[in-house]
Design a protein around this motif. Structure first.
Motif: not given
Length: 450
Positions: A42, A46-47, A314-316
């Protein structure tokens, strides 16, 4: 809305497109080792959002399409909560750092079936393993029939600021037919207790297409719901899939509304909510004009994930618990569905990933197009393709299902820009499906388009 189109397209079985590709395309080729590699990779900044699945209920609602089971012994719930805490620590250790968290969502099942102290311990474990931002949205799905004052207090102390209440229908005839008897008074009491605890973000879930349901009963449910003043509504069509959900066989198919009746019910609910001042958000959500979701819709920043429409950018998405699904830049992962298998994996120190999907460049391109269609009823195919280094002409030519949609006036195509006609927005899933390279119409895996 056009009833002729509802008759032509409404019975088609299509995904809700809370992901692309959708879960039936996940494969065991993506397992614990792949997930561990993705977690370790990751990006530094990243969040994440966290989803925790609690697959237990006190009794089965016959319409339910979720992964859940009936439990009478609280010891099983306590053991599951301990497994969740272990999985949270394990995932955080695999990432190798304490990443930021902007959204937390407890789904089920019935998350509030946990003991209040167990819920508080679980929240503390997440705050220990992740950096939960002070501004984070922390949402919990609630069954108003079983919520205790002690759990409300635990939620308050844990920072919960949004609650999603299952209502479905206030019609007692419908309630008996789906094995979910829940009075207006019970629901009103829960809303009042949540407000007094400072939990002011309130969502109501409604369903149309249920047994014995009529336009009149739908409108009565809306009227009585509006008396309680929720900020948001989610309005879903009942998906009758008894081959996949055996308990749905308890529902008498002879008293289910047909496609046109479902269409009329959906229209009636939507019109009543809009007349009450709510903004229609995408396919099935409604929010007050000043709500963050309505603002995101207006600013064209709305997103869609496994919880439906969201303001989460977010993407995560990290999924915890049996059957939970996660989404990382590299692809999707899903945990073991069976609780025993899930618990055994975590106890052995292994990630519980059972299957997943590694995204290709074409998947990412189509996912962007489908998300914009689902969120905005339009998509600038040229702009999206340019961001992905693809040719819009080739993408439009590959979408053979677009041709009849254009011929029927459902879709307008102005150069590379696609828009769903305002009177055909209820068929937005049909439009999104035109760009689904994995869809197999012969397999009845999804719910009706209307």
């Amino acid at each position: 809305m056009r009833t002729d189109l509802a008759a032509s397209y409404g019975d088609e079985r299509l995904p809700r497109y809370t992901s692309y590709p959708t879960a039936p395309h996940f494969s065991p080729a993506v397992g614990p080792d792949t997930y561990a590699e993705w977690l370790a990779g990751l990006p530094a900044g990243a969040s994440a959002s966290l989803y925790l699945h609690v697959p237990f209920c006190r009794e089965m609602c016959w319409y339910c399409g979720c992964h859940t089971q009936i439990v009478r012994r609280d010891g099983l719930i306590a053991a599951y909560q301990r497994t969740l805490r272990s999985e949270i620590a394990q995932v955080s250790e695999t990432i190798g750092r304490r990443i930021k968290v902007e959204h937390i969502h407890f789904g089920g099942g019935t998350p509030t079936i946990m003991a209040p102290e167990a819920f508080a311990e679980l929240m503390a474990a997440m705050r220990h393993s992740f950096f939960v931002l002070p501004s984070a949205e922390i949402a919990v799905e609630i069954d108003p029939r079983t919520l205790t004052s002690e759990m409300v207090e635990a939620m308050r102390l844990s920072g919960v600021n949004r609650a999603s209440l299952g209502v479905q229908s206030f019609d007692p005839v419908v309630q008996r037919a789906i094995n979910r008897v829940q009075s207006h008074e019970q629901t009103a009491s829960v809303v009042d207790r949540l407000h007094r605890a400072g939990i002011n973000g309130i969502n109501f879930d409604l369903i149309y297409g249920l047994p014995h349901q009529t336009v009149a009963s739908c409108l009565d449910t809306v009227r009585r719901s509006l008396e309680l003043g929720p900020d948001r509504f989610s309005v879903f069509g009942y998906a009758h899939v008894p081959d996949f959900k055996k308990h749905q066989r308890m529902i008498n198919e002879a008293v289910l509304p047909d496609g046109l009746a479902r269409h009329d019910q959906a229209c009636a609910i939507a019109n009543a909510l809009k007349e009450a001042g709510y903004v229609q958000i995408g396919l099935d959500h409604f929010a007050r004009p000043d709500d963050a979701m309505a603002v995101a819709f207006e600013e064209r920043t709305l997103r869609r994930n496994f919880q439906g429409y969201t303001t989460d950018k977010g993407e995560v998405l990290l999924g915890f618990g049996a059957s939970a699904i996660g989404h990382l830049p590299q692809g999707y992962v899903q945990n073991q569905v069976q609780i025993g298998a899930y618990a055994q994996s975590i106890a052995a120190g292994r990630l519980a990933t059972a299957k997943g999907y590694g995204l290709t460049d074409d998947d990412r391109l189509r996912a962007d197009i489908i998300e914009r269609i689902m969120c905005e009823f339009s998509a600038d195919i040229g702009d999206i393709c340019a961001r992905h280094g693809a040719e819009p002409e080739a993408m439009l030519q590959s979408a053979a299902r677009l041709k009849p949609l254009i011929s029927d006036g459902i879709v307008r195509l102005d150069g590379d820009r696609l828009a769903v006609a305002s009177d055909s927005r209820f068929l937005v899933r049909s439009v999104a499906a035109a760009f689904d390279a994995h869809l197999d119409p012969a397999k009845q895996l999804h719910s009706r388009a209307v």
